[in-house]
Design a protein around this motif. Sequence first.
Motif, PDB file in Angstrom:
ATOM      1  N   ALA A 333     -11.912  -2.779  -2.619  1.00  0.00           N
ATOM      2  CA  ALA A 333     -11.264  -3.953  -2.042  1.00  0.00           C
ATOM      3  C   ALA A 333     -10.093  -4.320  -2.937  1.00  0.00           C
ATOM      4  CB  ALA A 333     -12.241  -5.124  -1.947  1.00  0.00           C
ATOM      5  N   ALA A 334      -9.035  -4.753  -2.308  1.00  0.00           N
ATOM      6  CA  ALA A 334      -7.845  -5.136  -3.059  1.00  0.00           C
ATOM      7  C   ALA A 334      -7.548  -6.604  -2.821  1.00  0.00           C
ATOM      8  CB  ALA A 334      -6.644  -4.295  -2.649  1.00  0.00           C
ATOM      9  N   THR A 335      -7.177  -7.282  -3.891  1.00  0.00           N
ATOM     10  CA  THR A 335      -6.838  -8.701  -3.819  1.00  0.00           C
ATOM     11  C   THR A 335      -5.501  -8.916  -4.516  1.00  0.00           C
ATOM     12  OG1 THR A 335      -9.184  -9.222  -3.950  1.00  0.00           O
ATOM     13  CG2 THR A 335      -7.647 -11.031  -4.327  1.00  0.00           C
ATOM     14  N   PRO A 336      -4.571  -9.619  -3.966  1.00  0.00           N
ATOM     15  CA  PRO A 336      -4.620 -10.265  -2.647  1.00  0.00           C
ATOM     16  C   PRO A 336      -4.481  -9.250  -1.515  1.00  0.00           C
ATOM     17  CG  PRO A 336      -2.437 -10.485  -3.557  1.00  0.00           C
ATOM     18  CD  PRO A 336      -3.279  -9.825  -4.642  1.00  0.00           C
ATOM     19  N   GLY A 346       3.069  -8.386  -5.978  1.00  0.00           N
ATOM     20  CA  GLY A 346       2.703  -8.569  -7.376  1.00  0.00           C
ATOM     21  C   GLY A 346       1.505  -7.718  -7.700  1.00  0.00           C
ATOM     22  N   PRO A 347       0.970  -7.900  -8.909  1.00  0.00           N
ATOM     23  CA  PRO A 347      -0.179  -7.098  -9.332  1.00  0.00           C
ATOM     24  C   PRO A 347      -1.358  -7.237  -8.358  1.00  0.00           C
ATOM     25  CG  PRO A 347       0.747  -8.269 -11.187  1.00  0.00           C
ATOM     26  CD  PRO A 347       1.452  -8.792  -9.968  1.00  0.00           C
ATOM     27  N   VAL A 348      -2.081  -6.175  -8.223  1.00  0.00           N
ATOM     28  CA  VAL A 348      -3.195  -6.123  -7.279  1.00  0.00           C
ATOM     29  C   VAL A 348      -4.489  -5.866  -8.062  1.00  0.00           C
ATOM     30  CG1 VAL A 348      -4.160  -4.957  -5.260  1.00  0.00           C
ATOM     31  CG2 VAL A 348      -1.679  -5.179  -5.507  1.00  0.00           C
ATOM     32  N   THR A 349      -5.486  -6.693  -7.796  1.00  0.00           N
ATOM     33  CA  THR A 349      -6.790  -6.462  -8.397  1.00  0.00           C
ATOM     34  C   THR A 349      -7.616  -5.592  -7.453  1.00  0.00           C
ATOM     35  OG1 THR A 349      -6.764  -8.563  -9.564  1.00  0.00           O
ATOM     36  CG2 THR A 349      -8.927  -7.532  -9.222  1.00  0.00           C
ATOM     37  N   VAL A 386      -3.715  -3.294 -10.925  1.00  0.00           N
ATOM     38  CA  VAL A 386      -2.647  -2.316 -10.709  1.00  0.00           C
ATOM     39  C   VAL A 386      -1.353  -3.097 -10.572  1.00  0.00           C
ATOM     40  CG1 VAL A 386      -1.768  -0.516  -9.189  1.00  0.00           C
ATOM     41  CG2 VAL A 386      -4.226  -0.724  -9.600  1.00  0.00           C
ATOM     42  N   SER A 387      -0.360  -2.753 -11.385  1.00  0.00           N
ATOM     43  CA  SER A 387       0.820  -3.610 -11.400  1.00  0.00           C
ATOM     44  C   SER A 387       2.142  -2.862 -11.395  1.00  0.00           C
ATOM     45  CB  SER A 387       0.754  -4.535 -12.624  1.00  0.00           C
ATOM     46  OG  SER A 387       0.655  -3.763 -13.795  1.00  0.00           O
ATOM     47  N   ALA A 388       2.118  -1.550 -11.403  1.00  0.00           N
ATOM     48  CA  ALA A 388       3.393  -0.841 -11.470  1.00  0.00           C
ATOM     49  C   ALA A 388       4.169  -0.989 -10.170  1.00  0.00           C
ATOM     50  CB  ALA A 388       3.155   0.628 -11.785  1.00  0.00           C
ATOM     51  N   GLN A 389       5.482  -1.087 -10.310  1.00  0.00           N
ATOM     52  CA  GLN A 389       6.332  -1.167  -9.125  1.00  0.00           C
ATOM     53  C   GLN A 389       6.266   0.148  -8.357  1.00  0.00           C
ATOM     54  OE1 GLN A 389       8.316  -3.822  -8.042  1.00  0.00           O
ATOM     55  NE2 GLN A 389       7.236  -5.017  -9.586  1.00  0.00           N
ATOM     56  N   GLY A 390       6.382   0.019  -7.050  1.00  0.00           N
ATOM     57  CA  GLY A 390       6.451   1.225  -6.231  1.00  0.00           C
ATOM     58  C   GLY A 390       5.084   1.632  -5.720  1.00  0.00           C
ATOM     59  N   GLY A 412      -3.783   3.880  -1.774  1.00  0.00           N
ATOM     60  CA  GLY A 412      -2.372   3.743  -2.106  1.00  0.00           C
ATOM     61  C   GLY A 412      -1.998   2.271  -2.134  1.00  0.00           C
ATOM     62  N   LEU A 413      -1.399   1.847  -3.213  1.00  0.00           N
ATOM     63  CA  LEU A 413      -0.997   0.444  -3.343  1.00  0.00           C
ATOM     64  C   LEU A 413       0.515   0.394  -3.512  1.00  0.00           C
ATOM     65  CD1 LEU A 413      -3.802  -0.775  -5.758  1.00  0.00           C
ATOM     66  CD2 LEU A 413      -3.667  -1.139  -3.291  1.00  0.00           C
TER      67      LEU A 413
END
Length: 634
Positions: A333-336, A346-349, A386-390, A412-413
């Motif tokens: 699960a990814a948040t937000p 922005g960064p994803v938990t 996870v916070s890297a751009q792209g 994939g984020l």
Amino acid sequence: MGATRKWMGAIAIAQLLIAQAAGAAGPVAYVAAYEANAVSVIETSTHTVIATVPVCAGPFGVAATPDGRLVYVTCNGGNSVAVIDTKTNTVVATVPVGISPFGVAVTPDGRSAYASMGGDGSLYVINTATNSVASSSALGLAAPIAIAFSPDGAFAYTANAADDTVSVLNAVTNTVAASVPAGPFPFDIAVSPDGRFAYVVNMASADAVSIIDTAANQVVASIALEEGSQGIAIHPDGRFAYVTHGLSGTVSVVDTATNARVGTIQVGLNPIRVAVSPDGRVVYVTNQDSSNVSVIDTASNAVVATVPVGSIPQGVAFASAPPDKLAPATAAAATPVANAAGWYTGPVTVTLGATDNKDGSGVKSITYTVNGAATTVAGAAASFLVSAQGVNTVTYQATDNAGNVEPARNLGLFIDSLVPTSTASATPPAGSGGSNTGPVTVSVTAADSGSGVQSINILRTNGSSTVGESFPGASASVVVSAAGVTTVAYQAIDTAGNAEPARTLTIRIEAAPAPALSAKLSAFPPVLWPPDRRFDTIATKLKVANAVGRVTVKSIVVTSDEPVTGYRDHTAPDWIVHGRTVKLRAERSEYGNGRVYTITYTIVDEAGNTAQAADTVTVPKHLSWHHQQAGYGR
Ligand SMILES: [Ca+2]
Ligand SMILES: [Ca+2]
Ligand SMILES: [Ca+2]
């Protein structure tokens, strides 16, 4: 016998204990630690304690279900039987039974656990599906401290310490089918794998083992070893029996074909119970006075490990859950939540949760990679940022305790937290004064790093008038045509939803010049006739257009295309202007072709604009027919 009984009295009756070697193959041994009120769990590939399971008071006997899922432990002090789930090594049930349970054995079909009560001589049957008491029978057995099943499950045999007998129990009716006299102080019992013989350990005799023919239910042989023998286990292949000797701290290896001792192995202090691993490779011996387990390699009959366990170890049994061949499954699960286009700003938990298959070995760990960098965390849950751009590539997979590895799953984020950038240009460019005199096209182009430009917003404000528009794509244009100052605010928005702060461009368009002041003059009459040198007053009519405020006549000027005086003309002046009154002389040269007076008005309005208007009055050479018809010839 008396000396032996005296020695017997030296040990606490509460320590009397039975071990039942479970039929389950497996790598885990469960050891009842009487004084610790716990069961020590030993992993047999390394012979190390992997868990200590608190149970009820005074655990004695241990038996496992054939499928290895459950282990039953009699709690002599708790008058109960504890049930341990071998997957989790936790107590999943505590079943109240009679007084002072000692022996416990599971039926070969695994459906029931039989517990024998040392205190009241009763038999309790526990349904292993429900872990509740299915029946209890007041059989009056005399301190049945050990119980074992025939391989076919038809009979159970109890070693009755208090009356030196073995009871043969019908496992269908749970009644006593036979009572077989044994040696003094029967303390443990085992049935040969072929079911033909029951081996009873007599603690209080050097004839340590009585062998009962199960067909005849009578003792047919005995094995002389030593007094103080306490436990027995038979190798799965049936060839050897292992007998513990509490006084000497040894284990005898007996060849069952000859009933002769073929080996003596020094173990710990006061060894009591013994069990052979289902694969036959090792024998575990509980040493109650040294609180450890001696591990005997059956190939060499040598102690290969000594494992410290809980205080006063008693019964021991092997158990393991059936092999787990199914991998666990992990959900992510990814948040937000990403936007509709699948982008994050922005960064994803990322939260991972893994579950193993039903009756599986349980999730051991989760391994995940973020853009190739791998991390492994113990347990069934993981969370990371996870916070890297792209585009971020996340893979994840769980591993269970049996080593099954889930095929890697991918996530994939898409992260874009960078706002786009737009620029605007105006066409045509403003003049040197910063203004335009006509419509201006404002073109906006935008660029974005990451998700790309989604749209451009343009808001035009001119005075109290505002016009807002949104244009898809990375370029847009609007035409500004309103006079005055127009503020063009523009911003680009990327696909992830990032909006740049609005930028502004100011357009100035000059108002169109006001129409020029103009006038039209009409003089009347247009023709003076006859040319008799008189003055005529000329009526003038001035029609003014586009005046700002009131109009003032600055001057009235009369000119003539013929001189004022000349041959046979001595009259002067020929025109008089006084205020707004104009008088012209009806005169023309006799040698000309007619005279033309021009009356010119110059006017000015309140804004200072000036204009001129003129009209002519003619003194013709001859009065034309047309003029006659118009009535000018008076
Ligand atoms: Ca599994
Ligand atoms: Ca962006
Ligand atoms: Ca004149």
